[in-house]
Scaffold this motif. Structure first.
Motif, mmCIF file in Angstrom:
data_model
loop_
_atom_site.group_PDB
_atom_site.id
_atom_site.type_symbol
_atom_site.label_atom_id
_atom_site.label_comp_id
_atom_site.label_asym_id
_atom_site.label_seq_id
_atom_site.Cartn_x
_atom_site.Cartn_y
_atom_site.Cartn_z
ATOM 1 N N THR A 80 3.231 11.376 -9.864
ATOM 2 C CA THR A 80 2.081 11.691 -9.002
ATOM 3 C C THR A 80 1.485 10.452 -8.351
ATOM 4 O O THR A 80 0.644 10.547 -7.472
ATOM 5 C CB THR A 80 0.963 12.342 -9.836
ATOM 6 O OG1 THR A 80 0.512 11.377 -10.795
ATOM 7 C CG2 THR A 80 1.476 13.562 -10.578
ATOM 8 N N LYS A 81 1.861 9.257 -8.814
ATOM 9 C CA LYS A 81 1.345 7.982 -8.315
ATOM 10 C C LYS A 81 -0.149 7.803 -8.576
ATOM 11 O O LYS A 81 -0.810 7.048 -7.880
ATOM 12 C CB LYS A 81 1.626 7.826 -6.818
ATOM 13 C CG LYS A 81 3.107 7.924 -6.502
ATOM 14 C CD LYS A 81 3.371 7.527 -5.078
ATOM 15 C CE LYS A 81 4.866 7.639 -4.780
ATOM 16 N NZ LYS A 81 5.174 7.354 -3.382
ATOM 17 N N GLY A 82 -0.666 8.544 -9.555
ATOM 18 C CA GLY A 82 -2.067 8.344 -9.922
ATOM 19 C C GLY A 82 -2.167 7.250 -10.970
ATOM 20 O O GLY A 82 -1.229 7.029 -11.732
ATOM 21 N N ASP A 97 8.925 2.802 -0.240
ATOM 22 C CA ASP A 97 8.405 3.358 -1.486
ATOM 23 C C ASP A 97 8.314 2.268 -2.546
ATOM 24 O O ASP A 97 7.316 2.134 -3.229
ATOM 25 C CB ASP A 97 9.326 4.494 -1.945
ATOM 26 C CG ASP A 97 8.788 5.151 -3.194
ATOM 27 O OD1 ASP A 97 9.592 5.725 -3.932
ATOM 28 O OD2 ASP A 97 7.568 5.054 -3.454
ATOM 29 N N SER A 140 3.813 0.756 -2.027
ATOM 30 C CA SER A 140 3.249 2.008 -2.538
ATOM 31 C C SER A 140 1.741 1.881 -2.652
ATOM 32 O O SER A 140 1.209 0.800 -2.919
ATOM 33 C CB SER A 140 3.820 2.314 -3.915
ATOM 34 O OG SER A 140 5.118 2.788 -3.793
ATOM 35 N N ARG A 141 1.055 3.026 -2.487
ATOM 36 C CA ARG A 141 -0.387 3.061 -2.719
ATOM 37 C C ARG A 141 -0.677 4.127 -3.756
ATOM 38 O O ARG A 141 0.036 5.123 -3.843
ATOM 39 C CB ARG A 141 -1.149 3.400 -1.436
ATOM 40 C CG ARG A 141 -1.055 2.327 -0.367
ATOM 41 C CD ARG A 141 -1.629 2.873 0.933
ATOM 42 N NE ARG A 141 -1.240 2.021 2.052
ATOM 43 C CZ ARG A 141 -2.031 1.095 2.587
ATOM 44 N NH1 ARG A 141 -3.233 0.893 2.102
ATOM 45 N NH2 ARG A 141 -1.614 0.376 3.605
ATOM 46 N N SER A 200 -2.389 7.339 -5.434
ATOM 47 C CA SER A 200 -2.797 8.592 -4.794
ATOM 48 C C SER A 200 -4.302 8.797 -4.892
ATOM 49 O O SER A 200 -4.881 9.563 -4.152
ATOM 50 C CB SER A 200 -2.055 9.774 -5.403
ATOM 51 O OG SER A 200 -2.249 9.773 -6.796
ATOM 52 N N THR A 231 -7.086 3.100 -3.353
ATOM 53 C CA THR A 231 -5.952 3.529 -2.512
ATOM 54 C C THR A 231 -5.633 2.509 -1.421
ATOM 55 O O THR A 231 -4.767 2.759 -0.589
ATOM 56 C CB THR A 231 -6.267 4.888 -1.849
ATOM 57 O OG1 THR A 231 -7.528 4.764 -1.160
ATOM 58 C CG2 THR A 231 -6.357 5.984 -2.867
#
Length: 1563
Positions: A1369-1371, A1404, A1408-1409, A1411, A1415
């Motif tokens: 989820t990239k959290g 990617d 990346s940032r 989510s 951010t």
């Protein structure tokens, strides 16, 4: 066998058949001849001719030359085990298998190396006579010999496939029986193989003599794969294959087959779960609501008839002996036989009496001194007599009774390490035995030391051996007389008993119990004076002792004793003796009846009418019934009356439990029950069975003994009475039982002092009962029935199975004679909280691989059908290799022990964990994603912080760093060449430790200028062109690198090809040169020649190399001017490396990043021009390259360069250099550390004497891109502690493709600590491995179960920020979560360099940032999983120190059953499981876990590893292994960083290039 029931055959035909069978078993006729004659004989009696085909024992056997002596090789050809012979059961098994045939279950056959196929141990194995055997072997049994039928054609095709899989060339065509009799035959298995592999070559069998891909069967490759020839193992071209491996292999066809098989539904559906001390859920079997439950009334205890006291019964056994010895001294007591069946010796009652007295006198008075006799009344003495000398035993036994000492009869120890002999020794020790009585012959036969002493056997106490022959004894004086008193509660003798676990207990029998038992037997059997009895049983214990030594003397009977050795030579001997002596009674086992049946040839003179009682000692074995029936069938015509057969049940604890009385009333038929196996497994008696297949037929063992009370209690828990239709343990209350286990009061209480209770909890009697260890029930008419033994009980997921029943089923599987002499062992082992059934059998010496495998798959099916239980492991061992008991049976506990410790050495193994293990934790379900806000709130509420950390801030650090003012490394070098021209930057050492070459600032600058000129002149290169530097580790590489910078070219360092291994290493070089788009190659003269050599052109196309420049002869002139880059963000160099997953990735390093990197390392490691640093690393990529080539130029320190390859010739090189140059900081790789640990382990003393001193080392950093190898670093620290290495000096670094160094931890030791520059200790934490699989981090104490030690990966470098993010989820994640490590830093690489410009991949990974949360920041994803821990330690600035723990690469992690596993954890478990496993690698393929182990040992050990590996992975990781591959040492590929290349290994395995010793496919 199965046709006996079709029509009753006339007696003469039966006799003739028995004779034929014997001829076949002796090898007098061939299988073919046997079948011909047999079908002739019974053809007339069969309903239809096809039936002959169906029921023929399908067995192919090569003729053996007839043996010289008639009886000599009686059973060697493997007649079935007589204990378990049952025609009905055989039919049931055949029917069950036929059913399975419709269900087509394909089992992939294991692959085995040729050398393993050759059978190992065989005592008397004649090689098959190929001239006569081989033509017939393949042909379908029947008339069509010349023309191969269609089925045979298909079989041969299967045969080629299996040959190709085996890589063997043995000509063993599939047994054609598979297509006729039940079982998953070759044809169905073939169909499954054919479905996945399309065979193009139909004309001739492929040549599979060699193990190369060229000769294997051509299989069409899946479309989309490249069309080039399959490369050799370990080839660079395989690197591109990720999950869509273009597999063209037989191996994958097998795996596909395995997957298909495993898709079949498992039997028990998943049920409720219980919690196993954590969220880890192991399934527990809930009782099936439909299972049968007992419904009968509570049983009533059964009372035996009154023990009638006859007036002339003697008051004790010694009194009886005295009476007969004096009244009728001439009466015969015992006749012994020699091996020809001739009477050897007749012991009369007179001799028995006088000799026993003599023995008694000598024991008491002639051992030790008058004042200190060695043996006093009540002491225990061992009786060691061979089975062919009952007379000597009898004299010694009665001698002990007369002397009032306690005899402990045991077996003769044959070697110092007999199976179970150690346990017997423990028993003797605990009984305090110091004297062993033995016979002359036996004493001579015992093993002796060179001095003639009898050695102390393993585990035995020190014994005095005392020979009891009369001639060695002194006569008792006239006035000496033994004290004969009435029977009392003193111990009379101790009988040994072997338990399920192999331990040996001594059951004590008192004198009163002994006498009462003799009286009860006399009454039950109706013994009268001077009767003749034939005894075939072991006279030292059990029924043989009770009837043949004790009760016989009480009644002055004459015993004819038949030794086991005579039975082996002439199985009819006991029947002949019954006729000869007109014996009234015979004591036999069902095996003796069976042997007599097989050996029975139309003997005219057999007349058994004198027998009034035939005692069947193992009547309690349910499988004895078929021997009894068959025996009666044949011998009824010879005068044997049906009522004569009397099975009895006995146990060491309860002595005789029940015996069938010899009645005159022949109208009352004996009791029998046909019980449902399904019911029995639930402990319930159900007579009617719908299936008729899975039934157990039991016969009664008569009624309770006179004077005894019997009841049946529940086998476990409180001894509560069973219901009438429930199976339980028989308990007996009587004077005539054992009284205790010698010296074990706790066990005695549970066995000999049991008080059975009614359902209300009231005891049924004030007297204690004894547990018999027999499972059964009391049927109508008070008849006792036995269904099994407690010892053989296996409780598998709540259902009870008896080992004997499983043995019977396995032995009934065709071909019956597959198991050598019926030698088969069944036991259970506990794996993952449940018992698992293991079957071990000896296979016939002449059985082929195909036979074995087919038999195994049929046994599995038969047991599944009849018992509804899965077999966990089925192992076959060569004939005569299982440990034996003294009488030749299999020593069960010893076999189990060997199996568990991995020293059974089977020649075939089939594991079925997928079908058996039904209590695995349920797969993890991923929760639906929760929103960012809830995550933030959740973390706040639980007090968890977001996992982020950073190194020191570069902006705040004040230092006098002169190099900072230059943007480019090339400028730094020019500045150093002007300011400190003679300062040495690099020193290269050779393998002897002397300086090979060195470079000062000025020398390096001058060399670089010349190289730049050469590039411009000869190479005609433009700014920004790429140049491949193919150099060995050294100084030329460094000069060439700076030459490229001076010329404005972009260098790429490439490891040169290995001259000994060009075929595999050169393609990688070629690939990097092509992928990096290098315009030219710079190298040395030697490598230049190598690139164009003949070997090179065989491996790659040498014509397509770019221009190759040889830097050994440089031009003299300087370039006109040095290139200065316009923009610091342009490319400085490319860093190419092969990841562990086999991906080749090049990353771009800009000038800015390069300078920032060097500055960060300089600050972290405090590097100044005055420092010396020793580097033992490969200089081709990552941090190794940076330390080797760049850092010295930036920081000005001197680098001592040690090529790791030199350590192979001199392992001490690196450490000696560190000591000699008094180096404080050194860098190495894991492979270097391992070389030192393994290579110098025994040399620390000699190194110390050579002056090796490591006390000045402050930091020894292992450069790595993986989880720190804690075991290796610890053993290295421990090993070199004696040489002054500080335990805290060793630490690790961590880097990856996106950032070549994230952590690097130099420890500050000693004086520097006060100056405030100290870094904290590397901390080790222990995490719960089960939580980790769910991506949670749960800290536990050291040593707690399932704990995994993890070492921090080093201190985070200055200017580096880290956050842990959810890879999906990239959290951002909290502290207690495992997630992907993301990094933000000035020295991140600026992207992947790929030919295809695959931007999506790059953006990617590098941009990346998160989510949610922060951010804005741009992060690079490392592709590694880890977590952060705030430790209690503070660093120099007083900040608390954040530690990063790397757990493993995301690419390598295996998702199995919804959980995340790291290969290294499974590998660690596997390596620990057996001493011969040196290395292990695991990977998955189509959701199957494949475990590859390297074997350091003989190939015979390969199969031992399969069960051990499967067990340990189940126990510790809750995973079922799909495939176990055993390979030679060095097959698992390791890259230059010492990391396992698991994906390469996978590709090699699937392309069938590993040449494995053994591949097991677990079912």
């Amino acid at each position: 066998m199965a046709d006996r029931e079709t029509l009753p055959l006339p007696l003469e035909v039966r006799a003739r058949l028995a004779e034929l069978e014997l001829e076949l078993s002796e090898g007098d006729i061939t299988q073919k001849g046997y079948e011909k004659k047999r079908s002739k004989l019974i053809g007339a009696y069969l309903p239809q001719p096809t039936g002959v085909e169906q029921s023929m024992p399908q067995e192919r056997r090569t003729p053996v030359t007839p043996s010289s002596s008639r009886y000599h090789r009686r059973r060697s050809s493997g007649s079935r085990d007589e204990r378990y012979r049952s025609d009905v059961h055989t039919e049931a098994v055949q029917a069950a298998l036929a059913k399975h045939k419709e269900r087509k279950m394909a089992v992939p056959m294991p692959s085995k190396r040729r050398s393993l196929v050759v059978q190992t141990s065989m005592d008397a194995y004649t090689p098959p006579d190929t001239s006569s055997g081989s033509e017939e072997e393949g042909s379908v049994q029947g008339d069509s010999q010349g023309t191969p039928t269609s089925s045979q054609g298909s079989i041969n095709m299967e045969h080629w496939i299996s040959r190709a899989i085996h890589g063997s060339t043995t000509s063993s065509t599939t047994s054609s029986s598979s297509t006729q009799s039940g079982g998953s035959g070759a044809a169905n298995r073939l169909a499954d193989v054919m479905a996945q592999t399309h065979i193009e070559n139909h004309s001739a069998p492929p040549d599979v003599t060699t193990y190369t891909t060229e000769h294997s069967i051509q299989v069409e490759r899946p479309t989309g794969s490249t069309s080039r020839a399959a490369p050799k193992y370990g080839n660079a071209e395989l690197m591109e294959t990720g999950d869509g491996v273009p597999v063209s292999s037989r191996v994958s066809a097998k795996i596909q087959q395995l997957v298909n098989t495993l898709k079949r539904p498992k039997r028990p559906p998943l049920r409720e779960f219980f919690v196993d001390d954590f969220e880890e859920l192991l399934e527990v079997q809930q009782p099936d609501p439909n299972q049968p439950k007992p419904e009968g009334a509570q049983m009533l205890p059964m009372r035996g008839e009154q023990l009638g006291v006859v007036t002339n019964w003697p008051p004790s056994l010694e009194a009886a002996l005295q009476r007969w010895g004096t009244i009728s001294p001439k009466a015969p007591c015992l006749t012994t036989m020699d091996t020809n069946g001739k009477p050897l010796y007749i012991l009369t009652y007179g001799k028995l009496w006088t000799r026993s007295m003599k023995v008694a006198y000598n024991i008491l008075h002639k051992l030790g001194t008058k004042q200190e006799p060695m043996v006093r009344p009540g002491d225990r003495v061992a009786l060691v007599f061979p089975n062919n000398d009952p007379a000597a035993f009898m004299v010694a036994f009665y001698g002990c009774l007369l002397a009032e000492v306690v005899p402990v009869p045991i077996e003769v120890p044959l070697t110092r390490k007999d199976a179970g002999s150690q346990q017997i020794g423990f028993l003797l020790g605990s009984c305090g035995v110091t004297v062993a009585l033995t016979s002359d012959a036996c004493h001579k036969g015992l093993p002796k030391s060179p001095t003639g002493e009898i050695p102390q056997f393993k585990g035995w106490p020190k014994l005095l051996w005392f020979v009891t022959e009369s001639k060695h004894l002194s006569k008792p004086p006239r006035d000496w007389f033994p004290h004969i008193k009435d029977a009392n509660n003193d111990t009379a003798y101790i009988e040994y008993k072997t338990c399920k676990d192999g331990s040996v207990l001594g059951v004590t029998v008192t004198r009163i119990a002994l006498l009462t038992h003799c009286q009860a037997l006399t009454q039950a059997c109706g013994y009268t004076e001077a009767e003749t009895i034939v005894n075939v049983l072991d006279f030292k214990k059990d029924v043989g002792l009770w009837h043949g030594i004790l009760t016989s003397v009480m009644n002055m009977m004459h015993v004819i004793s038949i030794p086991y050795s005579l039975m082996k030579v002439n199985p009819l001997s006991w029947i002949q003796k019954v006729c000869q002596y007109k014996a009234k009674v015979a004591c036999v086992k069902s095996r003796d009846m069976h042997w007599a049946l097989v050996a029975h040839r139309d003997q005219r003179d057999v007349n058994l009418s004198s027998l009034r009682m035939l005692i069947v000692a193992d009547g309690s074995n349910p499988w004895s019934i078929s021997s009894c029936d068959a025996f009666l069938n044949v011998f009824q015509s010879k005068g044997l009356r049906p009522e004569v057969i009397c099975p009895c049940a006995s146990s060491p604890e309860a002595l005789t439990v029940a015996i069938r009385r010899p009645t005159d009333d022949s109208n009352q038929p004996p009791g029998r029950g046909v019980l449902s196996m399904q019911g029995l497994s639930h402990g319930v008696i159900r007579v009617d069975s719908e299936e008729k297949l899975s039934v157990l037929t039991v016969q009664d063992v008569g009624t309770v003994m006179p004077g005894a009370l019997m009841c049946v209690v529940k086998p476990d828990g409180v001894p509560q009475l069973c219901r009438t239709d429930e199976i339980g343990e028989l308990c007996v209350c009587s004077i005539a039982t054992g009284t205790s286990y010698y010296g074990l009061s706790g066990m005695t209480k549970n066995t000999f002092e049991v008080f059975p209770m009614t359902s209300t909890g009231a005891p049924i009697s004030e007297y204690p009962f004894t547990r018999t260890g027999l499972l059964g029930f009391v049927g109508p008419g008070g008849l006792a029935f036995i269904a099994g033994k407690m010892d053989g009980l296996m409780v598998v997921s709540g259902r009870r199975h008896n080992a004997d029943d499983i043995v019977a089923t396995a032995l009934a599987v065709e071909p019956m004679k597959f198991v050598y002499r019926g030698r088969i062992a069944v036991f259970s082992i506990t794996v993952l909280h449940d018992e698992r059934i293991v079957i071990v059998a000896e296979q016939r010496p002449d059985s082929t691989e195909e036979d074995s495998f087919q038999w195994m798959s049929r046994v599995l099916q038969a047991i599944d059908s009849i018992h509804q239980v899965g077999v966990y492991c089925l192992a076959l061992v060569p004939a005569n290799t299982l440990p034996k008991t003294p009488l030749g049976g299999i020593h069960l506990s010893e076999t189990k022990q060997l199996f568990l410790e991995g020293s059974l050495h089977p020649c075939n193994v089939l594991m079925c964990p997928h079908t058996c293990v039904t209590n695995l934790p349920k797969p993890r379900q991923k929760q639906p994603e929760i929103g960012p806000a809830s995550v933030m709130v959740g973390n706040l509420v639980s007090g968890k912080r977001i996992a982020q950390a950073s190194g020191r801030d570069l902006g705040q650090i004040e230092d006098n760093d002169q190099a900072r003012k230059f943007l480019f490394l090339s400028e730094v070098l020019q500045w150093r060449a002007q300011t400190t021209p003679d300062h040495v930057l690099f020193t290269l050492l050779n393998s002897r430790g002397t300086i090979a070459s060195s470079l000062t600032c000025l020398q390096l600058h001058k060399r670089a200028e010349k190289i730049a000129a050469m590039l411009a002149e000869r190479g005609h290169l433009q700014d920004g062109d790429h140049v491949a530097l193919v150099y060995p580790p050294g100084i030329d590489l460094i000069a060439a690198f700076y030459g490229c910078l001076y010329a404005g070219c972009v260098p790429i360092t490439v490891r040169p090809p290995h001259p000994q291994n060009i075929a595999t290493t050169l393609p990688t070089v070629k690939m990097i040169v092509e992928v990096s788009r290098s315009a030219c190659i710079m190298t040395t003269q030697g490598i230049c020649k190598l690139l164009r050599s003949r070997e090179a052109s065989a491996a790659v196309d040498v014509r397509t190399w770019p221009p190759v420049l040889d830097t050994d002869d440089l031009p003299k002139k300087r370039p006109p001017q040095l290139y200065k880059p316009s923009n610091p963000d342009t490319l400085a160099y490319l860093d190419f490396s092969v990841s562990t997953t086999g991906m080749l990735a090049g990353v771009k390093m800009s000038h800015t990043a390069t300078s920032a990197f060097c500055r960060s390392i300089k600050l972290q490691c405090e590097l100044y021009p005055s420092r010396e640093v020793a580097i033992c690393l490969d200089p081709y990529c990552g941090l190794g390259f940076v330390l080797w080539c760049l850092c010295s130029v930036y920081s000005g320190h001197q680098s001592i360069l040690i090529p790791p390859s030199e350590l192979e010739t001199n392992p001490a090189l690196w450490l000696l250099a560190v000591s000699q140059y008094k180096v404080r900081d050194t860098f190495c790789s894991y492979s270097v550390m391992e070389l030192c640990t393994k290579g110098l382990g025994l040399q620390t003393e000699s190194l110390k004497s050579r002056g090796l001193d490591l006390s000045r080392v402050r930091t020894c950093v292992v450069v790595a891109e993986e989880r720190p190898r804690i075991a290796l670093t610890q053993s290295f620290s421990k090993l070199f502690k004696d040489l002054g290495l500080h335990p805290r000096a060793v630490s690790t670094s961590f880097g990856c493709r996106v950032n070549l160094a994230i952590c690097l931890q130099p420890h500050r030791l000693g004086k520097l600590a006060e100056q405030g520059t100290s870094g904290p200790d590397p901390t080790t934490v222990y995490v719960d491995m089960r939580a980790l699989r769910h991506d949670r981090v749960r800290l536990v104490e050291r040593g707690s179960p399932h704990s995994l030690p993890l070492m921090e990966s080093g201190k985070i470098l200055p200017g580096v920020r880290i956050i842990i993010a959810n890879p999906e989820t990239k959290g951002p994640l909290g502290d207690s979560h495992l997630g992907e490590i993301w990094v933000h830093s000035g020295h991140n690489a600026s992207g992947y360099f790929t030919i295809y410009g695959d931007e999506s991949l790059q953006s990617d990974h590098f941009n990346s940032r998160l989510s949610f949360g922060d951010t804005q920041t741009i992060w690079a994803r490392t592709g590694y999983l880890g977590f952060l821990r705030r430790t209690e330690l503070t660093d120099a600035s007083g900040e608390r120190h954040d530690a990063l723990y790397v757990v493993g690469a995301l690419d390598e992690a295996m998702e199995l059953r919804g959980m995340r596993y790291h290969p290294i954890d499974i590998e660690t478990s596997v390596i620990r499981t057996h001493k011969s496993i040196t290395e292990c690698a695991v990977f998955t393929w189509t959701n199957l876990l494949v475990v590859v182990v390297e074997l350091d040992g003989s190939e015979q050990e390969a199969l031992d590893l399969v069960p051990l590996v499967t067990n340990v992975v189940l126990e510790e990781h809750y995973l079922i292994v799909g495939v176990v591959v055993v390979v030679d040492i060095g097959v698992i590929p390791i890259n230059s960083r010492g990391e396992k290349q698991r994906m390469h290994l996978r590709d090699g395995f699937l392309a069938d290039q590993l040449d494995p010793i053994y591949v097991a496919y677990n079912m």
